[in-house]
Write a protein that holds these residues in place. Structure first.
Motif: not given
Length: 210
Positions: A13-22, A181-194
């Motif tokens: 979901g972060t490196l592989i585009d798979s969240d919507y498939h799941h 840990m600090p967390a950096i997020v890739i928007r591929s999960g479809g969650f809103g920025d806010d």
């Protein structure tokens, strides 16, 4: 990251585009046992451990009635969708960049071993990463911090070692927070920025190497 830090990256979901498939796999799996839930609702749970999804979507009664059957079928549905998944733009480049800067690298996945094997091959990552995790490595799944803690242990690092989590969901951010840990997020999960910033994400990017 600081010198010799550890990057713990969610792979599925972060490196592989798979969240919507799941999400679609969960929809099909639940429908196969006579339960229908909207895909958008299921998508909001992707990134959470698969052992928790059925309870989260339908409370404990649903888990009691169909949980094991739905999980088994969901795995089969993911199998059928693997060929439609692909690395996100810049995914392998991020792995290389982390290593070139002298950091250690652990893809931390709660996916089944057979799926992690496919994803590592898609990324041609086995010779880049220092180690990786699968569902077999944890006792409690995200948003519990177990998987991130296991990732550090695999490198022989203490729990307070300089590290950062890169994920794609609210559940990744929550797990990182619990692991310190600090967390950096890739928007591929479809969650809103806010929502991601409120959860504690320190930075948001459209692609892994943005």
């Amino acid at each position: 990251m600081t010198a010799s830090a550890i990057a713990v990256l969610d792979i599925d979901g972060t490196l592989i585009d798979s969240d919507y498939h799941h999400a679609l796999a969960w929809y099909r799996a639940l429908r196969s046992v006579g339960e229908i839930y909207p895909v958008w609702r299921l998508q909001r749970l992707i990134g959470m451990g698969g052992d928790q999804v059925v309870t989260a979507v339908g409370v404990e009664d649903l888990e009691r009635r169909v949980g094991d059957r739905a999980r088994e079928q969901q795995g089969k549905e993911v199998d059928a969708l693997l060929e439609e998944m692909a690395p996100l733009p810049g995914a392998r480049g991020l792995l290389l960049a982390v290593k070139e800067r002298g950091h250690r690298l652990v893809p931390a996945s709660s996916a089944q071993q057979r799926h992690v094997d496919v994803f590592l091959d898609m990324l041609d990552a086995r010779d880049i990463v220092d180690d990786w995790t699968t569902s077999a490595d944890m006792e409690s799944s995200k948003p519990a911090p177990d998987l991130l803690q296991v990732a550090l242990k695999k490198l022989g690092a203490p729990p307070d070692a300089p590290s950062v989590m890169v994920g794609a969901s609210m559940w990744d951010v929550e797990a990182a927070k619990r692991a310190g840990m600090p967390a950096i997020v890739i928007r591929s999960g479809g969650f809103g920025d806010d929502a991601l910033r409120k959860a504690g994400a320190i930075a948001l990017y459209d692609t892994p190497l943005a």
